[in-house]
Scaffold this motif. Structure first.
Motif, short mmCIF file in Angstrom:
data_model
loop_
_atom_site.label_atom_id
_atom_site.label_comp_id
_atom_site.label_asym_id
_atom_site.label_seq_id
_atom_site.Cartn_x
_atom_site.Cartn_y
_atom_site.Cartn_z
N SER A 47 0.83 -1.20 0.00
CA SER A 47 0.00 0.00 0.00
C SER A 47 0.87 1.25 0.00
O SER A 47 0.61 2.19 -0.75
CB SER A 47 -0.92 -0.01 1.23
OG SER A 47 -1.66 1.17 1.30
N VAL A 48 1.89 1.26 0.83
CA VAL A 48 2.81 2.40 0.86
C VAL A 48 3.53 2.54 -0.47
O VAL A 48 3.66 3.64 -1.02
CB VAL A 48 3.81 2.26 2.03
CG1 VAL A 48 4.93 3.28 1.93
CG2 VAL A 48 3.10 2.39 3.37
N GLY A 49 3.97 1.43 -1.04
CA GLY A 49 4.66 1.48 -2.34
C GLY A 49 3.77 2.00 -3.45
O GLY A 49 4.20 2.83 -4.26
N VAL A 50 2.52 1.56 -3.50
CA VAL A 50 1.60 2.03 -4.54
C VAL A 50 1.30 3.51 -4.35
O VAL A 50 1.25 4.28 -5.32
CB VAL A 50 0.29 1.19 -4.54
CG1 VAL A 50 -0.78 1.85 -5.37
CG2 VAL A 50 0.58 -0.21 -5.03
N ASN A 51 1.14 3.94 -3.10
CA ASN A 51 0.88 5.36 -2.84
C ASN A 51 2.08 6.23 -3.20
O ASN A 51 1.91 7.39 -3.57
CB ASN A 51 0.48 5.59 -1.38
CG ASN A 51 -0.93 5.13 -1.10
OD1 ASN A 51 -1.77 5.11 -2.00
ND2 ASN A 51 -1.18 4.73 0.13
N LEU A 52 3.29 5.70 -3.09
CA LEU A 52 4.47 6.46 -3.49
C LEU A 52 4.58 6.53 -5.01
O LEU A 52 4.98 7.56 -5.56
CB LEU A 52 5.74 5.81 -2.92
CG LEU A 52 5.97 6.02 -1.43
CD1 LEU A 52 7.17 5.21 -0.97
CD2 LEU A 52 6.17 7.48 -1.10
#
Length: 62
Positions: free
Chosen positions: A52-57
């Motif tokens: 989730s953090v990777g996709v948001n970045l």
């Protein structure tokens, strides 16, 4: 008649041939399965959070 014979044989096997675990064995198995389930749940949650953090970045909200 085959069905009645099948039921009798099944009952006999469950009562006389199956080795049932003791209460202590069951309790230790429940503890092991519970701990393993919690660890797996935490690993899945951590993977979800990282993705989730990777996709948001990669795709920030406008």
């Amino acid at each position: 008649m085959k069905i009645v014979n099948y039921i009798k044989e099944t009952y006999d096997e469950l009562v006389n041939k199956v080795s049932w675990p003791s209460a202590k064995d069951l309790q230790s198995s429940v503890i092991v399965v519970s701990i393993a389930s919690l660890i797996i749940a935490l690993v899945v949650w951590l993977m979800d959070w990282v993705f989730s953090v990777g996709v948001n970045l990669m795709f920030p909200a406008i």
